[in-house]
Design a protein around this motif. Structure first.
Motif: not given
Length: 179
Positions: A52, A56, A82, A86-87
Motif C-alpha cells: 500500500g 501510494a 504520503i 498510506g502504509s
C-alpha cells in the motif's frame, strides 16, 4: 522519475490483484513457502501495508509531478511522506483489524464445564445419552450421563457439571433455568 512512480503504482495494483485473485491458489501451490510473509510476522511491516505504501508513493509521485510545481527532490520527499502515511493507514485500518478478527472454532472438551446444552438422545438413570452443545457459532454433540442418576428426557435443557474422559456428566435444569 516518472518511470519510477509509474512502476511503483503498477506494482501496487498488480500486487493487490494477485493477492486477492490468486492468493489462496499460490499459497496452496507453494505449500507454505511464503508463510514468512504472513500477518503474524514482521509487526507493522506487513506485505499488504508495504505494498500500500509503494502504491501510494507511485500515485502521489505521479500526481505531484504533474500538478505541483515542486522540484524532483521535493516531489520525491513529499511522495515518500504520503507513502508512509498510506502504509500506516493500511496497517491500522485494514491489516490489524483483519488479524484481530480471525477466530478459531477449536475448543477443548475440558472447557465444557458449566455450559448449557440440550438432550437429543434420552439419558437413562444408569447409562448414556447424547447432548447438543453450542460452541461459538457452531454446535457439537457429546455422550452424556446423568450426574444425579435420574432419567433425563430428550429436549431437556442441561448443564455440564463434570467432564469425564468418556462422557459429560450433566444435570437437568428446571423451567426457570435453575438446577
Amino acid at each position: 522519475m516518472e518511470t519510477l512512480y509509474l512502476s511503483c503504482l503498477a506494482f501496487g495494483v498488480l500486487f493487490a490483484l494477485v493477492s486477492v485473485v490468486l492468493g489462496d491458489l499460490l499459497s496452496s501451490a507453494l505449500d507454505g513457502a511464503l508463510d514468512f510473509l504472513s500477518a503474524d510476522a514482521g509487526g507493522i511491516f506487513q506485505p499488504a501495508a508495504l505494498a500500500g505504501g509503494v502504491t501510494a508513493f507511485g500515485g502521489a509521485g505521479l500526481m505531484l509531478e504533474k500538478y505541483a510545481e515542486l522540484g524532483a527532490a521535493a516531489t520525491a520527499g513529499l511522495a515518500a511522506m504520503i507513502a508512509i502515511a498510506g502504509s500506516m493507514a493500511m496497517f491500522f485500518f485494514y491489516v490489524k483489524p483483519m488479524r484481530n478478527s480471525e477466530t478459531s472454532s477449536g475448543y477443548s472438551v475440558r472447557e465444557l464445564g458449566g455450559t448449557i446444552g440440550e438432550v437429543i438422545t434420552p439419558i437413562p438413570a444408569q447409562g448414556c445419552g447424547e447432548v447438543l452443545i453450542r460452541i461459538g457459532a457452531g454446535v457439537t454433540n457429546h455422550t452424556a450421563e446423568s450426574f444425579e442418576g435420574r432419567d433425563i428426557p430428550a429436549g431437556s435443557r442441561v448443564v455440564v457439571v463434570e467432564v469425564k474422559p468418556d462422557a459429560l456428566s450433566v444435570a437437568m435444569m428446571n423451567e426457570r433455568g435453575d438446577l
